[in-house]
Write a protein that holds these residues in place. Structure first.
Motif, PDB file in Angstrom:
ATOM      1  N   CYS A 104       0.981  -1.267  -0.028  1.00 34.53           N
ATOM      2  CA  CYS A 104       0.068  -0.027  -0.096  1.00 34.53           C
ATOM      3  C   CYS A 104       0.991   1.400  -0.033  1.00 34.53           C
ATOM      4  N   ASN A 105       0.539   2.051  -1.093  1.00 33.30           N
ATOM      5  CA  ASN A 105       1.376   3.424  -1.026  1.00 33.30           C
ATOM      6  C   ASN A 105       2.879   3.066  -1.142  1.00 33.30           C
ATOM      7  N   ASN A 106       3.529   1.849  -1.752  1.00 34.41           N
ATOM      8  CA  ASN A 106       4.874   1.704  -1.989  1.00 34.41           C
ATOM      9  C   ASN A 106       5.308   1.158  -0.867  1.00 34.41           C
ATOM     10  N   THR A 107       4.614   0.568   0.277  1.00 34.56           N
ATOM     11  CA  THR A 107       5.073   0.028   1.312  1.00 34.56           C
ATOM     12  C   THR A 107       4.595  -1.258   1.625  1.00 34.56           C
ATOM     13  N   ARG A 108       5.419  -2.137   1.842  1.00 37.47           N
ATOM     14  CA  ARG A 108       4.855  -3.498   2.357  1.00 37.47           C
ATOM     15  C   ARG A 108       4.467  -3.937   3.910  1.00 37.47           C
ATOM     16  N   PHE A 109       3.542  -4.433   3.776  1.00 36.83           N
ATOM     17  CA  PHE A 109       3.034  -4.894   5.227  1.00 36.83           C
ATOM     18  C   PHE A 109       2.746  -6.349   5.171  1.00 36.83           C
ATOM     19  N   GLU A 110       2.988  -7.049   6.315  1.00 33.14           N
ATOM     20  CA  GLU A 110       3.040  -8.362   6.551  1.00 33.14           C
ATOM     21  C   GLU A 110       2.045  -8.551   7.638  1.00 33.14           C
ATOM     22  N   PHE A 111       1.049  -9.472   7.402  1.00 36.50           N
ATOM     23  CA  PHE A 111       0.209  -9.813   8.773  1.00 36.50           C
ATOM     24  C   PHE A 111       0.110 -11.248   8.812  1.00 36.50           C
ATOM     25  N   ILE A 112       0.167 -11.773  10.109  1.00 31.58           N
ATOM     26  CA  ILE A 112      -0.049 -13.000  10.413  1.00 31.58           C
ATOM     27  C   ILE A 112      -1.094 -13.384  11.351  1.00 31.58           C
ATOM     28  N   PHE A 113      -2.169 -14.174  10.992  1.00 33.65           N
ATOM     29  CA  PHE A 113      -3.509 -14.409  11.836  1.00 33.65           C
ATOM     30  C   PHE A 113      -3.519 -15.534  12.256  1.00 33.65           C
ATOM     31  N   THR A 114      -3.723 -15.985  13.611  1.00 31.95           N
ATOM     32  CA  THR A 114      -3.755 -17.474  14.150  1.00 31.95           C
ATOM     33  C   THR A 114      -5.059 -17.624  14.721  1.00 31.95           C
ATOM     34  N   ASN A 115      -5.834 -18.849  14.195  1.00 29.95           N
ATOM     35  CA  ASN A 115      -6.741 -19.199  14.796  1.00 29.95           C
ATOM     36  C   ASN A 115      -6.607 -19.880  16.162  1.00 29.95           C
ATOM     37  N   LEU A 116      -7.234 -19.583  17.247  1.00 28.66           N
ATOM     38  CA  LEU A 116      -6.999 -19.852  18.612  1.00 28.66           C
ATOM     39  C   LEU A 116      -7.659 -21.224  18.932  1.00 28.66           C
ATOM     40  N   VAL A 117      -8.872 -21.435  17.749  1.00 27.41           N
ATOM     41  CA  VAL A 117      -9.458 -22.699  18.156  1.00 27.41           C
ATOM     42  C   VAL A 117      -8.861 -23.821  17.176  1.00 27.41           C
ATOM     43  N   PRO A 118      -8.286 -24.742  17.801  1.00 28.63           N
ATOM     44  CA  PRO A 118      -7.701 -25.879  17.107  1.00 28.63           C
ATOM     45  C   PRO A 118      -8.492 -26.796  16.030  1.00 28.63           C
ATOM     46  N   ASP A 119      -7.747 -27.015  15.004  1.00 33.50           N
ATOM     47  CA  ASP A 119      -8.408 -27.890  14.032  1.00 33.50           C
ATOM     48  C   ASP A 119      -9.718 -27.215  13.352  1.00 33.50           C
ATOM     49  N   THR A 120      -9.504 -26.109  13.093  1.00 32.08           N
ATOM     50  CA  THR A 120     -10.613 -25.264  12.169  1.00 32.08           C
ATOM     51  C   THR A 120      -9.804 -24.614  11.044  1.00 32.08           C
ATOM     52  N   PRO A 121     -10.149 -24.940   9.866  1.00 29.15           N
ATOM     53  CA  PRO A 121      -9.644 -24.264   8.690  1.00 29.15           C
ATOM     54  C   PRO A 121     -10.292 -23.096   8.184  1.00 29.15           C
ATOM     55  N   ARG A 122     -11.421 -22.734   8.722  1.00 31.36           N
ATOM     56  CA  ARG A 122     -12.513 -21.585   8.274  1.00 31.36           C
ATOM     57  C   ARG A 122     -11.455 -20.241   8.069  1.00 31.36           C
ATOM     58  N   LEU A 123     -10.737 -19.865   8.908  1.00 29.12           N
ATOM     59  CA  LEU A 123      -9.999 -18.941   8.651  1.00 29.12           C
ATOM     60  C   LEU A 123      -9.170 -18.849   7.276  1.00 29.12           C
ATOM     61  N   PHE A 124      -8.443 -19.862   7.068  1.00 29.60           N
ATOM     62  CA  PHE A 124      -7.907 -19.953   5.591  1.00 29.60           C
ATOM     63  C   PHE A 124      -8.964 -20.112   4.622  1.00 29.60           C
ATOM     64  N   THR A 125     -10.002 -20.795   4.636  1.00 31.85           N
ATOM     65  CA  THR A 125     -10.794 -21.005   3.647  1.00 31.85           C
ATOM     66  C   THR A 125     -11.595 -19.821   3.278  1.00 31.85           C
ATOM     67  N   SER A 126     -12.123 -19.234   4.407  1.00 36.01           N
ATOM     68  CA  SER A 126     -13.023 -17.903   4.161  1.00 36.01           C
ATOM     69  C   SER A 126     -12.122 -16.760   3.247  1.00 36.01           C
ATOM     70  N   VAL A 127     -10.747 -16.587   3.713  1.00 35.34           N
ATOM     71  CA  VAL A 127     -10.127 -15.502   3.443  1.00 35.34           C
ATOM     72  C   VAL A 127      -9.899 -15.645   1.966  1.00 35.34           C
ATOM     73  N   LEU A 128      -9.458 -16.966   1.678  1.00 35.40           N
ATOM     74  CA  LEU A 128      -9.044 -17.157   0.338  1.00 35.40           C
ATOM     75  C   LEU A 128     -10.183 -17.176  -0.628  1.00 35.40           C
ATOM     76  N   ALA A 129     -11.207 -17.816  -0.131  1.00 32.32           N
ATOM     77  CA  ALA A 129     -12.323 -17.575  -1.106  1.00 32.32           C
ATOM     78  C   ALA A 129     -12.856 -16.269  -1.549  1.00 32.32           C
ATOM     79  N   VAL A 130     -12.772 -15.318  -0.571  1.00 31.71           N
ATOM     80  CA  VAL A 130     -13.244 -13.969  -0.754  1.00 31.71           C
ATOM     81  C   VAL A 130     -12.329 -13.183  -1.673  1.00 31.71           C
ATOM     82  N   GLN A 131     -10.961 -13.619  -1.192  1.00 30.33           N
ATOM     83  CA  GLN A 131      -9.851 -12.906  -2.023  1.00 30.33           C
ATOM     84  C   GLN A 131     -10.004 -13.341  -3.590  1.00 30.33           C
ATOM     85  N   ARG A 132     -10.362 -14.611  -3.807  1.00 25.69           N
ATOM     86  CA  ARG A 132     -10.582 -14.873  -5.193  1.00 25.69           C
ATOM     87  C   ARG A 132     -11.795 -14.308  -5.682  1.00 25.69           C
ATOM     88  N   ALA A 133     -12.813 -14.280  -5.101  1.00 29.31           N
ATOM     89  CA  ALA A 133     -14.077 -13.714  -5.688  1.00 29.31           C
ATOM     90  C   ALA A 133     -13.820 -12.188  -5.891  1.00 29.31           C
TER      91      ALA A 133
END
Length: 281
Positions: A104-133
């Motif tokens: 953004c504005n020629n600056t790179r940012f990194e974000f790391i999000f961890t789901n504190l509920v174990p064995d739930t892939p929803r964080l990954f699937t939701s973000v990836l699916a909406v990004q593709r859409a």
């Protein structure tokens, strides 16, 4: 006649912002909450802080559960890459997390999000699916020159798009001679293409229009459409005869712009568990 449109600049999908006020966390017209997860850690920026992550059709929002003023907004247009990687979380220890690289504005940012509920892939699937859409629906939001817009002299309609008017005999005044073509006025954009060469065309979403004017030119009275700076700051001129018809077309565009602005269609279509969730802040 000169009309500058009352444009509320679309920033939500195009910016990365930190610690934004409550007013900027709320949905803008046309923005929809698609998914939310309540036990998400911003592992890179706020390791050890439990928070809530929301995925809309324009951006990702995270805020601390205990201190909502600690938050961030990541627009999907800024995303360069999404992946998973192992991280060290203060709340979960060694675990797999969602890694998002943005610019953004020629600056790179990194974000790391961890789901504190174990064995739930929803964080990954939701973000990836909406990004593709989001990536596959850019014509709703971005000005496009010389695109694959026309097939057999007919506009390729987007999902949710409706044609309200088709106007032949429209001169594009971008060259010394002018080019004769056709206007399509729809519920989301204005499209023009040349009669002789369909690939010579332009698609202008209402969300990217800055002003609609009628101005004198060397070709006579012309309809002038200016795009916003972030859409290239283009100034596009068109001639329609007779001049009374030109004024009618301008009024039609202004009217459809007002209707669109009240409830914009951004084109990002995705639902989680067949139910779009409503955001509560």
């Amino acid at each position: 006649m000169d009309t500058t449109l009352d444009t509320d600049r679309l920033w939500e999908d195009r910016d990365v912002r930190f610690d934004i006020p409550l007013s900027q966390m709320k949905m803008r017209p046309g923005e929809r909450l698609i998914d939310h997860l309540d036990s998400i850690e911003d592992t890179k920026g706020n390791n050890g802080e439990r928070g809530r992550l929301m995925v809309t059709n324009l951006r990702i929002i995270w805020h601390s559960t205990t201190l909502p003023r600690i938050n961030l907004s990541v627009g999907f247009s800024t995303v360069i890459n999404i992946s998973t990687r192992g991280v060290e979380s203060k709340l979960r220890g060694n675990t797999e997390a969602l890694y998002i690289l943005t610019r953004c504005n020629n600056t790179r940012f990194e974000f790391i999000f961890t789901n504190l509920v174990p064995d739930t892939p929803r964080l990954f699937t939701s973000v990836l699916a909406v990004q593709r859409a989001y990536e596959t629906s850019k014509l709703y939001r971005d000005l496009k020159l010389r695109g694959a817009l026309i097939a057999n002299k007919t506009l390729r309609l987007l999902p949710l798009e409706e044609v309200y008017d088709k106007i032949s005999g429209v001169w594009n005044l971008s060259s010394d001679q002018g080019n004769l073509g056709t206007f399509y006025i729809t519920n989301v954009r204005l499209v023009w293409h040349a009669e002789i060469n369909e690939s010579f065309n332009v698609s202008i979403p209402y969300i990217q229009m800055r002003a609609v004017k009628i101005r004198d030119s060397k070709f006579g009275t012309a309809l002038v459409i200016e795009s916003l700076r972030n859409a290239g700051g283009y100034v596009l001129g068109f001639r329609i005869d007779p001049v009374e018809r030109l004024h009618d077309v301008m009024k039609e565009i202004q009217s459809l712009y007002r209707v669109y602005s009240a409830n914009p269609i951004f084109g990002v279509q995705h639902k989680i568990e067949d139910k779009v969730l409503r955001m509560k802040i």
